[in-house]
Design a protein around this motif. Sequence first.
Motif, short mmCIF file in Angstrom:
data_model
loop_
_atom_site.label_atom_id
_atom_site.label_comp_id
_atom_site.label_asym_id
_atom_site.label_seq_id
_atom_site.Cartn_x
_atom_site.Cartn_y
_atom_site.Cartn_z
N GLN A 54 -25.10 -73.01 3.98
CA GLN A 54 -25.19 -72.93 2.52
C GLN A 54 -24.31 -73.97 1.83
N LEU A 82 -26.20 -77.21 1.72
CA LEU A 82 -27.25 -77.16 0.71
C LEU A 82 -26.65 -77.32 -0.70
N ASP A 83 -25.55 -76.62 -0.95
CA ASP A 83 -24.92 -76.69 -2.27
C ASP A 83 -24.41 -78.10 -2.57
N HIS A 126 -25.63 -80.85 -1.71
CA HIS A 126 -26.72 -81.77 -2.02
C HIS A 126 -27.66 -81.22 -3.10
N LEU A 130 -29.53 -78.54 -3.03
CA LEU A 130 -30.80 -78.11 -2.45
C LEU A 130 -30.78 -76.60 -2.19
N ALA A 131 -31.96 -76.06 -2.00
CA ALA A 131 -32.07 -74.63 -1.69
C ALA A 131 -33.40 -74.39 -1.00
N TYR A 132 -33.43 -73.38 -0.16
CA TYR A 132 -34.68 -73.00 0.49
C TYR A 132 -35.53 -72.19 -0.49
#
Length: 234
Positions: free
Chosen positions: A199, A202-203, A205, A207-209
């Motif tokens: 996570q 993702l944070d 960059h 981004l998130a799923y």
Amino acid sequence: MDRRRTLKYLAAGTALTGFLFTSCADDKKYQVAGVPKKAKNPFGYGRTPEELERDKNLSERSFFTSDEAALINVLADIIIPADEEYGAATDTDVFTFIDFMALDRPDFQIPLRGGLQWINQESRRRFNKEFVNISESQQIEIVEDIAYPFDAEPAFTQGARFFSILRDLVACGYFSSKEGIEYIGYMGNTPHVWDGVPQEVLDEHGLAYDQKTLDECVDQSKRNETMDWSGYEL
């Protein structure tokens, strides 16, 4: 670093596992003459009928004498001694492996037998006894002179060359045993569990799923289900 840990890292970092850890074949084409069709391959790996017959014949013979076997076992346990968790090399019967290799690879025979004779001659020269009958500290004294081939004095060249061959064979035999495989943590073709990109990455960059990807690709309860890509644009 202790000797066992060094050997562990050496074994884990080489092609040893790829060479030794092969699969068992029960197919009828790998049958040995006289072995029932449904019997498992007694050697634990896939071989041609000719190879199986040759291995069977070699396994029924012995190259080393009983005195040579005793000396090899002492040296093997110096190379891989027991610790608080695992047994020594002889607890995995590495001698049987070394004996088989001496028959399978005749080019090992002269260096190994000559090296064993050298060890005993050196032991008699220093301590008036054969190697298996001297004290542990005396044994280590001799081994220390031949354990490091690049540092060995000219008088110990033959002994160092022999010890390098024996050390490789002991390591191969030990780390292809059940205990040795467990010791280096070899897991074979074990699938890894992927639980997605962390996570924090993702944070970082931004981004998130999306939920569909989380449900179908990251949710481990559904890992054996086939992915449905119909809702995605390629």
